[in-house]
Design an enzyme around this catalytic site. Structure first.
Site, short mmCIF file in Angstrom:
data_model
loop_
_atom_site.label_atom_id
_atom_site.label_comp_id
_atom_site.label_asym_id
_atom_site.label_seq_id
_atom_site.Cartn_x
_atom_site.Cartn_y
_atom_site.Cartn_z
N LYS A 201 1.07 -1.02 -0.55
CA LYS A 201 -0.19 -0.14 -0.54
C LYS A 201 0.57 1.16 -0.04
O LYS A 201 1.78 1.66 1.15
CB LYS A 201 -0.47 0.00 1.33
CG LYS A 201 -1.88 0.67 1.58
CD LYS A 201 -2.85 1.53 2.49
CE LYS A 201 -4.00 2.91 2.43
NZ LYS A 201 -4.90 2.43 3.27
N ARG A 223 1.11 10.93 6.00
CA ARG A 223 1.09 8.90 5.90
C ARG A 223 3.05 8.40 5.07
O ARG A 223 2.34 7.11 4.61
CB ARG A 223 0.17 8.24 5.31
CG ARG A 223 -1.49 8.49 5.81
CD ARG A 223 -1.97 7.37 5.43
NE ARG A 223 -3.21 7.72 5.13
CZ ARG A 223 -4.38 8.67 6.68
NH1 ARG A 223 -3.62 8.86 7.73
NH2 ARG A 223 -5.19 8.79 5.97
N LYS A 254 -2.65 -1.52 -3.76
CA LYS A 254 -2.96 -0.33 -4.07
C LYS A 254 -2.21 0.57 -3.80
O LYS A 254 -1.75 1.15 -3.05
CB LYS A 254 -3.62 -0.71 -2.56
CG LYS A 254 -4.33 -0.16 -2.54
CD LYS A 254 -5.29 0.55 -0.44
CE LYS A 254 -5.80 2.10 -0.48
NZ LYS A 254 -6.14 1.92 0.75
C1 PBG Z 1 -7.60 3.23 5.65
C2 PBG Z 1 -7.59 3.30 4.03
C3 PBG Z 1 -7.63 3.91 3.37
C4 PBG Z 1 -7.92 3.73 1.34
C5 PBG Z 1 -8.17 2.57 1.83
N1 PBG Z 1 -8.64 2.00 3.95
C6 PBG Z 1 -7.07 5.88 2.81
C7 PBG Z 1 -5.72 6.04 3.68
O1 PBG Z 1 -4.84 5.11 3.60
O2 PBG Z 1 -5.53 7.54 3.52
C8 PBG Z 1 -8.06 4.63 0.00
C9 PBG Z 1 -8.72 3.70 -0.60
C10 PBG Z 1 -9.53 4.57 -1.50
O3 PBG Z 1 -9.12 5.77 -2.18
O4 PBG Z 1 -10.35 4.36 -2.50
N2 PBG Z 1 -6.13 3.03 5.94
#
Ligand code: PBG
Length: 332
Positions: A201, A223, A254
Site C-alpha cells: 500500500k 502517511r 493498492k
Molecule cells: C484506510 C484506508 C484508505 C483507503 C483504504 N483504506 C485511506 C488511506 O490510507 O489514506 C483508500 C481507499 C481509496 O482511496 O479508495 N487507511
C-alpha cells in the site's frame, strides 16, 4: 515466420475469432464493492444516502440503506463488499474501531442477517476513528507508535470477526500487524477467519477522494512514515513476503492502475491470491472525464478491469463494481 506468412490481423477479423483467443476475462464473481456506512443520519435528498462530492455515484449510507445496497450487489452476482465505518465520534486512540456496538460491527451483523451468502470484508484501520486522522496511536512527539498500535488493530479485527466479518483486511501499514492480528484471532477461537493484507500500500495521491468520503485526512503531516514510497517495487515484494510469513491469506496491491507491475511481481513472489484495489482517485478520474464527455465510461471501466486481470489480479476491489457487473451481464 514473419510477414507476409504471419498476419496477426487474421485472428482479429470477427468478434467470434477475437472471443476464441481472448486471454483474459472479468467476471462479476471477481469483484468487491467498497461501501461507506455512517453512524450519523445521512443528510442527502435520498433517504439514508449522503452523496460524496468527490466520488459521483458513491454515497455514505445509513444502516438500512447499506443493507439495501448489499442486497443489490449480491443480486448482480458480486460476491463481496468491503466496509468502511464513519463513526459519530472520534478520539485520540480510535476506540470506535473496536467497539462491539460500533458502526461497522452493527453493519456487519445487519448485512450477514439480511444476505448471509454475501461475503463481508472489513477494512481494519484506525484512521477513520482517530481525531488526528492517522492510522495508529501517536507518541508525545506526534509520530505514529507502531508497536502500541498493533494491539488496537488486533482488537479491532477480532471485534469485526466476532460480529460476523468473513475476512479482515488490515490497511494501516504498521510493521507486524498481520502477525499480531493472526495471533489474536487464533487465540479468540477465530482461526478460520482469513486475513486479506494490504501489503503493498503506497502513500498515494489517488486516495484523496476517499479521505473526503471517510473524513480521514490526517490533521497534520502525511502517511509517508508508514505507507510505501511509490518509487519502490522491490520493497513491495518484501512487504508482501513478510505478510505471508505472518499469516496473510491474500494480498492487496493498492492503488491499482499505476501499479500493474507490482500486481504481477507480488503475485509471482507470494503465490497467494492477489487483489488489486482500484482506488477512489482512479474512480473519480473516470467519472469526471465521462461526465465531461471526454471518455466512454462503460468501455473505459471494462478496459481498466480487464487490464488489472491481465496484470495478474485475481480479485478487483472497485467502486465501479455494480456498474461493471451490470455491463458484464449485458455482454453475455
Ligand atoms: C484506510 C484506508 C484508505 C483507503 C483504504 N483504506 C485511506 C488511506 O490510507 O489514506 C483508500 C481507499 C481509496 O482511496 O479508495 N487507511
Amino acid at each position: 515466420m514473419a510477414f507476409p506468412q504471419t498476419r496477426m490481423r487474421r485472428l482479429r477479423a470477427t468478434a467470434s475469432l477475437r472471443g476464441l483467443v481472448r486471454e483474459t476475462d472479468v467476471r462479476a464473481g471477481q469483484l468487491v464493492l467498497p461501501l461507506f456506512v455512517t453512524e450519523t443520519e445521512p443528510s442527502g435528498e435520498r433517504a439514508g444516502h449522503e452523496p460524496i462530492a468527490t466520488m459521483p455515484g458513491v454515497d455514505r449510507l445509513s444502516l438500512s440503506a447499506l443493507v439495501a445496497e448489499a442486497q443489490a450487489a449480491a443480486a448482480l452476482g458480486i460476491p463481496a463488499v468491503m466496509l468502511f465505518g464513519l463513526p459519530a465520534e472520534k478520539d485520540a486512540h480510535g476506540s470506535g474501531a473496536w467497539d462491539p456496538e460500533g458502526v461497522v460491527q452493527l453493519a456487519i451483523r445487519a448485512i450477514k442477517q439480511a444476505v448471509p451468502e454475501l461475503l463481508v470484508i472489513t477494512d481494519v484501520c484506525l484512521c477513520e476513528y482517530t481525531s488526528h486522522g492517522h492510522c495508529g496511536v501517536l507518541r508525545e512527539d506526534s509520530s505514529v507508535d507502531n508497536d502500541a498500535t498493533l494491539e488496537l488493530l488486533a482488537q479491532t479485527a477480532v471485534s469485526h470477526a466476532r460480529a460476523g466479518a468473513d475476512i479482515v483486511a488490515p490497511s494501516d501499514m504498521m510493521d507486524g500487524r498481520v502477525g499480531a492480528i493472526r495471533e489474536e484471532l487464533d487465540g479468540e477461537g477465530l482461526a478460520d477467519t482469513p486475513i486479506l493484507a494490504y501489503s503493498a500500500k503506497f502513500a498515494s495521491a489517488f486516495y484523496g477522494p476517499f479521505r473526503e468520503a471517510a473524513d480521514s485526512t490526517p490533521a497534520f503531516g502525511d502517511r509517508r512514515g508508514y505507507q510505501m514510497d511509490p518509487a519502490n517495487g522491490r520493497e513491495a515484494v518484501r512487504e508482501a513476503l513478510l505478510d505471508v510469513q505472518e499469516g496473510a491469506d491474500m494480498i492487496i496491491v493498492k492503488p491499482a492502475l499505476a501499479y500493474g507491475d507490482l500486481i504481477r511481481s507480488v503475485k509471482r513472489a507470494t503465490r497467494l491470491p492477489v487483489a488489486a484495489y482500484n482506488v477512489s482517485g482512479e474512480y473519480a478520474m473516470v467519472k469526471a472525464a465521462a461526465a465531461a464527455g471526454y471518455l466512454d465510461e462503460r468501455a473505459t471501466v471494462l478496459e481498466i478491469l480487464t487490464s488489472l486481470r491481465r496484470a495478474g489480479a485475481d480479485t478487483i476491489i472497485t467502486y465501479h463494481a455494480k456498474d461493471a457487473a451490470t455491463w458484464l451481464a449485458e455482454q453475455t
